[in-house]
Design a protein around this motif. Sequence first.
Motif, PDB file in Angstrom:
ATOM      1  N   PRO A  36       0.838  -1.201   0.000  1.00 39.44           N
ATOM      2  CA  PRO A  36       0.000   0.000   0.000  1.00 39.44           C
ATOM      3  C   PRO A  36       0.873   1.251   0.000  1.00 39.44           C
ATOM      4  CG  PRO A  36      -0.812  -1.593   1.598  1.00 39.44           C
ATOM      5  CD  PRO A  36       0.510  -2.111   1.118  1.00 39.44           C
ATOM      6  N   PRO A  37       0.424   2.327  -0.623  1.00 42.16           N
ATOM      7  CA  PRO A  37       1.244   3.544  -0.697  1.00 42.16           C
ATOM      8  C   PRO A  37       1.506   4.125   0.679  1.00 42.16           C
ATOM      9  CG  PRO A  37      -1.015   4.000  -1.371  1.00 42.16           C
ATOM     10  CD  PRO A  37      -0.906   2.509  -1.245  1.00 42.16           C
ATOM     11  N   GLN A  38       2.723   4.640   0.849  1.00 41.35           N
ATOM     12  CA  GLN A  38       3.142   5.239   2.111  1.00 41.35           C
ATOM     13  C   GLN A  38       3.307   6.748   1.928  1.00 41.35           C
ATOM     14  OE1 GLN A  38       3.476   3.100   4.873  1.00 41.35           O
ATOM     15  NE2 GLN A  38       2.591   1.709   3.350  1.00 41.35           N
ATOM     16  N   ASP A  39       3.328   7.474   3.049  1.00 46.71           N
ATOM     17  CA  ASP A  39       3.555   8.921   2.982  1.00 46.71           C
ATOM     18  C   ASP A  39       4.941   9.211   2.408  1.00 46.71           C
ATOM     19  OD1 ASP A  39       1.114   9.392   4.139  1.00 46.71           O
ATOM     20  OD2 ASP A  39       1.918   9.709   6.158  1.00 46.71           O
ATOM     21  N   PRO A  40       5.069  10.275   1.634  1.00 46.17           N
ATOM     22  CA  PRO A  40       6.417  10.666   1.202  1.00 46.17           C
ATOM     23  C   PRO A  40       7.213  11.204   2.379  1.00 46.17           C
ATOM     24  CG  PRO A  40       4.824  12.341   0.565  1.00 46.17           C
ATOM     25  CD  PRO A  40       4.036  11.208   1.142  1.00 46.17           C
ATOM     26  N   ALA A  41       8.525  11.091   2.300  1.00 43.53           N
ATOM     27  CA  ALA A  41       9.373  11.673   3.351  1.00 43.53           C
ATOM     28  C   ALA A  41       9.225  13.192   3.313  1.00 43.53           C
ATOM     29  CB  ALA A  41      10.824  11.270   3.130  1.00 43.53           C
ATOM     30  N   PRO A  42       8.988  13.835   4.449  1.00 47.17           N
ATOM     31  CA  PRO A  42       8.837  15.296   4.452  1.00 47.17           C
ATOM     32  C   PRO A  42      10.133  15.992   4.066  1.00 47.17           C
ATOM     33  CG  PRO A  42       8.898  14.441   6.705  1.00 47.17           C
ATOM     34  CD  PRO A  42       8.847  13.254   5.797  1.00 47.17           C
ATOM     35  N   TRP A  43      10.001  17.206   3.544  1.00 42.60           N
ATOM     36  CA  TRP A  43      11.157  18.000   3.158  1.00 42.60           C
ATOM     37  C   TRP A  43      10.998  19.409   3.716  1.00 42.60           C
ATOM     38  CZ3 TRP A  43       7.387  16.179  -0.131  1.00 42.60           C
ATOM     39  CH2 TRP A  43       6.558  17.130  -0.728  1.00 42.60           C
ATOM     40  N   SER A  44      12.116  20.078   3.963  1.00 44.08           N
ATOM     41  CA  SER A  44      12.086  21.433   4.512  1.00 44.08           C
ATOM     42  C   SER A  44      12.425  22.483   3.457  1.00 44.08           C
ATOM     43  CB  SER A  44      13.052  21.555   5.699  1.00 44.08           C
ATOM     44  OG  SER A  44      14.367  21.181   5.318  1.00 44.08           O
ATOM     45  N   GLU A  45      13.335  22.149   2.544  1.00 40.64           N
ATOM     46  CA  GLU A  45      13.652  23.062   1.457  1.00 40.64           C
ATOM     47  C   GLU A  45      12.542  23.025   0.410  1.00 40.64           C
ATOM     48  OE1 GLU A  45      16.289  25.093   1.376  1.00 40.64           O
ATOM     49  OE2 GLU A  45      16.926  24.337   3.344  1.00 40.64           O
ATOM     50  N   THR A  46      12.307  24.151  -0.240  1.00 41.86           N
ATOM     51  CA  THR A  46      11.258  24.208  -1.248  1.00 41.86           C
ATOM     52  C   THR A  46      11.572  23.259  -2.399  1.00 41.86           C
ATOM     53  OG1 THR A  46      10.770  26.513  -0.700  1.00 41.86           O
ATOM     54  CG2 THR A  46      10.014  25.712  -2.837  1.00 41.86           C
ATOM     55  N   LYS A  47      10.607  22.389  -2.723  1.00 36.60           N
ATOM     56  CA  LYS A  47      10.792  21.405  -3.788  1.00 36.60           C
ATOM     57  C   LYS A  47      10.451  22.037  -5.136  1.00 36.60           C
ATOM     58  CE  LYS A  47       9.763  17.130  -3.034  1.00 36.60           C
ATOM     59  NZ  LYS A  47      11.068  16.459  -3.297  1.00 36.60           N
ATOM     60  N   ASP A  48      11.323  21.842  -6.107  1.00 41.93           N
ATOM     61  CA  ASP A  48      11.123  22.383  -7.448  1.00 41.93           C
ATOM     62  C   ASP A  48      10.093  21.533  -8.189  1.00 41.93           C
ATOM     63  OD1 ASP A  48      11.211  23.402  -9.997  1.00 41.93           O
ATOM     64  OD2 ASP A  48      13.377  23.215 -10.256  1.00 41.93           O
ATOM     65  N   CYS A  49       8.927  22.114  -8.464  1.00 40.32           N
ATOM     66  CA  CYS A  49       7.856  21.429  -9.188  1.00 40.32           C
ATOM     67  C   CYS A  49       7.489  22.222 -10.438  1.00 40.32           C
ATOM     68  CB  CYS A  49       6.637  21.242  -8.289  1.00 40.32           C
ATOM     69  SG  CYS A  49       6.915  20.127  -6.896  1.00 40.32           S
ATOM     70  N   THR A  50       8.525  22.715 -11.129  1.00 41.16           N
ATOM     71  CA  THR A  50       8.311  23.570 -12.295  1.00 41.16           C
ATOM     72  C   THR A  50       8.437  22.824 -13.617  1.00 41.16           C
ATOM     73  OG1 THR A  50      10.653  24.215 -12.337  1.00 41.16           O
ATOM     74  CG2 THR A  50       9.149  25.595 -11.053  1.00 41.16           C
ATOM     75  N   ALA A  51       8.861  21.559 -13.589  1.00 40.78           N
ATOM     76  CA  ALA A  51       9.036  20.781 -14.816  1.00 40.78           C
ATOM     77  C   ALA A  51       8.247  19.487 -14.721  1.00 40.78           C
ATOM     78  CB  ALA A  51      10.513  20.480 -15.062  1.00 40.78           C
ATOM     79  N   ALA A  52       7.776  19.003 -15.859  1.00 39.06           N
ATOM     80  CA  ALA A  52       6.980  17.783 -15.893  1.00 39.06           C
ATOM     81  C   ALA A  52       7.778  16.606 -15.338  1.00 39.06           C
ATOM     82  CB  ALA A  52       6.535  17.488 -17.321  1.00 39.06           C
ATOM     83  N   SER A  53       7.115  15.775 -14.550  1.00 37.97           N
ATOM     84  CA  SER A  53       7.773  14.604 -13.973  1.00 37.97           C
ATOM     85  C   SER A  53       7.715  13.435 -14.951  1.00 37.97           C
ATOM     86  CB  SER A  53       7.104  14.223 -12.648  1.00 37.97           C
ATOM     87  OG  SER A  53       5.714  14.014 -12.830  1.00 37.97           O
ATOM     88  N   GLU A  54       8.543  12.422 -14.693  1.00 39.01           N
ATOM     89  CA  GLU A  54       8.607  11.245 -15.562  1.00 39.01           C
ATOM     90  C   GLU A  54       7.341  10.407 -15.402  1.00 39.01           C
ATOM     91  OE1 GLU A  54      11.918   7.771 -16.676  1.00 39.01           O
ATOM     92  OE2 GLU A  54      12.159   9.027 -14.890  1.00 39.01           O
ATOM     93  N   VAL A  55       6.931   9.721 -16.442  1.00 41.12           N
ATOM     94  CA  VAL A  55       5.722   8.911 -16.400  1.00 41.12           C
ATOM     95  C   VAL A  55       5.947   7.678 -15.540  1.00 41.12           C
ATOM     96  CG1 VAL A  55       5.074   9.707 -18.703  1.00 41.12           C
ATOM     97  CG2 VAL A  55       6.320   7.550 -18.459  1.00 41.12           C
ATOM     98  N   ALA A  56       4.842   7.060 -15.109  1.00 43.68           N
ATOM     99  CA  ALA A  56       4.923   5.826 -14.337  1.00 43.68           C
ATOM    100  C   ALA A  56       5.467   4.694 -15.209  1.00 43.68           C
ATOM    101  CB  ALA A  56       3.548   5.456 -13.797  1.00 43.68           C
ATOM    102  N   SER A  57       6.134   3.747 -14.589  1.00 44.92           N
ATOM    103  CA  SER A  57       6.690   2.604 -15.324  1.00 44.92           C
ATOM    104  C   SER A  57       5.604   1.929 -16.150  1.00 44.92           C
ATOM    105  CB  SER A  57       7.293   1.593 -14.348  1.00 44.92           C
ATOM    106  OG  SER A  57       8.466   2.100 -13.761  1.00 44.92           O
ATOM    107  N   GLN A  58       5.886   1.739 -17.444  1.00 48.31           N
ATOM    108  CA  GLN A  58       4.934   1.140 -18.365  1.00 48.31           C
ATOM    109  C   GLN A  58       5.680   0.652 -19.595  1.00 48.31           C
ATOM    110  OE1 GLN A  58       2.629   4.603 -20.420  1.00 48.31           O
ATOM    111  NE2 GLN A  58       3.236   5.371 -18.397  1.00 48.31           N
ATOM    112  N   TYR A  59       4.964  -0.083 -20.438  1.00 48.55           N
ATOM    113  CA  TYR A  59       5.569  -0.627 -21.656  1.00 48.55           C
ATOM    114  C   TYR A  59       5.009   0.121 -22.845  1.00 48.55           C
ATOM    115  CZ  TYR A  59       8.012  -4.265 -24.287  1.00 48.55           C
ATOM    116  OH  TYR A  59       8.897  -4.950 -25.087  1.00 48.55           O
ATOM    117  N   SER A  60       5.882   0.819 -23.578  1.00 45.36           N
ATOM    118  CA  SER A  60       5.482   1.576 -24.758  1.00 45.36           C
ATOM    119  C   SER A  60       6.627   1.504 -25.762  1.00 45.36           C
ATOM    120  CB  SER A  60       5.167   3.032 -24.395  1.00 45.36           C
ATOM    121  OG  SER A  60       4.807   3.778 -25.538  1.00 45.36           O
TER     122      SER A  60
END
Length: 333
Positions: A107-131
């Motif tokens: 089951p999914p767990q909480d992400p580890a907390p962070w104190s520094e501002t996380k850069d969320c300005t660029a698209a993230s990688e897709v989930a593992s899949q076959y293409s």
Amino acid sequence: MFPNFSLARGAVCCILVPMQNRKEVELHMNLTRRGFLKAGALAAAGLAAPVLPAGAAGDAPASQPVFQGPVRPTAYGPVQGRQNGRSLVWYGVPYGAEPSGALRWQPPQDPAPWSETKDCTAASEVASQYSNGPIGTEDCLKLDVYATPDAYKRPVLVFIHGGNNQTGNTKEVLGSELVVKDDCVFVTLDYRLGLFGFNCLPALQTGADDTGNYTLLDISKALDWVKENIAQFGGDPNNITVMGQSAGAHSVQMLCSTKAAQGLIAKAVMSSGAGDDSVLFAGDWVMEHKYPFWTAWKEATGASTLAELRALPPQALLGAMGKQFATQGFGTV
């Protein structure tokens, strides 16, 4: 009780479910994808189906948002978004820890907390899949948030992408224009796909509640995040509509058929992939009947134990699944 409305050409059957009374009412709508999203935004705003009681969205009058600018706090740490025309967007905001290694098929767990501002300005990688070969990453429990800079207690639309539960990503629908034109906050999420999100390997079925359906747990975890954090992005946590297309619609139906979304959403929209799918609940579609397929897949990986399976790279697991599909008569993958 609900209006029928025609927005554009291209037939899609859409079901709108108000979660208070859980009564399903069909809306037969002629929609393009843009029109479909417009309808979802209307539903989120309560224009298509006002199901919230008076005052449920909060009694405070409209005012300036509590948080402004591209940096917003979350329960796990601050995130930095970017301006995109007249809207703001935050890409790849974590709602769960990376489900790899010992956390693979857990089951999914909480992400580890962070104190520094996380850069969320660029698209993230897709989930593992076959293409055309294995692509993506297991570090996929992330979501994108779109809002206008002045958003305050706006209705929230959460979109679950399609792709046969095997492929797809958050970029299936972009929300920059939607949030400006329809005065909502838009969230789209990645989740585990294919053998990472659905796995009926007998070794994983050790508890009475084990089902092998990690995708539904991921989506529920994302909805927990939205409920807890969306006010910081200008959304109303008491007016959340979840919306799915194709395989995403099946996931929405599953959420509406269980207690997984209880208290998390106000309304649900399903398009092109859900409805009265009795096969999803048929007694002969039990996971024990799938054990031979998954056991053969495990043998194709070369792993003999669950620990060895969890140690293999995702590319090896996806490659073995391709071979297994071929031996089952589905052709090469």
